[in-house]
Design a protein around this motif. Structure first.
Motif, PDB file in Angstrom:
ATOM      1  N   ILE A 202       0.816  -1.231   0.000  1.00 45.77           N
ATOM      2  CA  ILE A 202       0.000   0.000   0.000  1.00 45.77           C
ATOM      3  C   ILE A 202       0.842   1.270   0.000  1.00 45.77           C
ATOM      4  N   LYS A 203       2.116   1.137   0.295  1.00 44.48           N
ATOM      5  CA  LYS A 203       2.993   2.307   0.227  1.00 44.48           C
ATOM      6  C   LYS A 203       3.112   2.825  -1.203  1.00 44.48           C
ATOM      7  N   GLN A 204       2.749   1.973  -2.181  1.00 44.71           N
ATOM      8  CA  GLN A 204       2.835   2.357  -3.588  1.00 44.71           C
ATOM      9  C   GLN A 204       1.592   3.098  -4.082  1.00 44.71           C
ATOM     10  N   ILE A 205       0.537   3.131  -3.298  1.00 45.90           N
ATOM     11  CA  ILE A 205      -0.725   3.718  -3.759  1.00 45.90           C
ATOM     12  C   ILE A 205      -0.528   5.195  -4.060  1.00 45.90           C
ATOM     13  N   ASP A 206      -0.927   5.566  -5.270  1.00 47.16           N
ATOM     14  CA  ASP A 206      -0.739   6.947  -5.723  1.00 47.16           C
ATOM     15  C   ASP A 206      -2.053   7.466  -6.296  1.00 47.16           C
ATOM     16  N   MET A 207      -2.992   7.748  -5.419  1.00 44.08           N
ATOM     17  CA  MET A 207      -4.296   8.289  -5.791  1.00 44.08           C
ATOM     18  C   MET A 207      -4.921   8.843  -4.518  1.00 44.08           C
TER      19      MET A 207
END
Length: 280
Positions: A202-207
């Motif tokens: 979830i550290k990659q979530i970009d929104m």
């Protein structure tokens, strides 16, 4: 009663409202898309609202397999694609949140925003697993009525359960829970209990991400939402007083307020980005 075949499974969904954008609602374990009735009523004047039932639950088909979070995520992605909903605003509660996080990291092109309600990026607490497995065994062989008294305090906060003015509503949701297909629901429970962690993903979530948690949630305690909030850059966290694990039912106005403010903020941000990209 709209039914669509996704990944070889008949999935039931509710389709209300209209608008240029769509909000897709993904329910929690033991529940169905109806737990978002208040949110759909609040939003359907401006958005197309879709709430679907996961396989084995609600009015969707009971299948022999496919209850792991990865397959449920593929179901959700398939539904979004089949109904041409992308990019949509995805709202997931508990199990629906497990699905939403996986969509956001693995199929981000399908989502415009993500709302996570009463959920966690972590695996099931080891201390909970033996109890949940025992409840699941009893439900499978003796029926959900037998375990309903132990399940209700997990699904709802004490404020809701002790409010005499909401006795009829509480009885209706208890009946909804025990009306689940015994085979489908026990397979769904196993999928939730056995789920893997996505805490690193979830550290990659970009929104844009909104996280909502009830202060009385004992199934996924508020600290788990605090951890997701810390891990997802730019996320917003809203804690709701006097609500437990089913806050969309228990405190619908508070959830609606947070959700509407969040979606309005996403719209404003999108408009600003468009203006910046296309200056007069």
């Amino acid at each position: 009663m709209p039914i669509i075949n996704i990944n070889g499974t008949n999935i039931h969904y509710i389709d209300e409202g209209s608008g240029a954008e769509t909000v897709v609602f993904s329910h929690g374990l033991l529940m169905n898309g109806g737990m978002f009735a208040a949110q759909m009523a609040a939003l359907k004047g401006r958005y197309r609202c879709i709430a679907f039932d996961h396989r084995g639950q609600g009015k969707s088909a009971v299948t022999d397999d496919g209850y792991d979070m990865e397959t449920l995520t593929e179901d959700a992605a398939g539904l979004i694609e089949a109904l041409s909903l992308a990019p949509c605003h995805f709202v997931g509660l508990s199990m629906g949140g497990f699905v939403g996080m996986r969509l956001a990291t693995r199929r981000p092109e399908l989502l415009r925003s993500l709302t996570l309600i009463e959920t966690s990026a972590e695996p099931e607490e080891k201390a909970n697993v033996p109890r949940y497995r025992m409840l699941n065994f009893v439900a499978r062989w003796f029926g959900l009525n037998i375990v309903a008294g132990q399940v209700m305090p997990i699904m709802f906060g004490q404020t809701f359960l002790n409010d005499s003015d909401r006795a009829e509503e509480k009885a209706r949701w208890r009946q909804s829970i025990v009306s689940n297909d015994r085979i489908g629901i026990t397979r769904a429970v196993k999928g939730v209990v056995d789920r893997a962690s996505v805490a690193d993903e979830i550290k990659q979530i970009d929104m844009p991400v909104l996280i909502i948690v009830g202060e009385e949630d004992v199934a996924t305690v508020p600290e788990k939402s605090e951890k997701m909030h810390a891990a997802i850059a730019g996320s917003k966290l809203v804690r709701i007083d006097r609500a437990g694990h089913s806050s969309t039912i228990e405190a619908p106005q508070d959830v609606n307020r947070a959700l509407e403010q969040f979606l309005d903020g996403v719209a404003v941000s999108d408009a600003a980005d468009t203006e910046e990209a296309n200056p007069a």
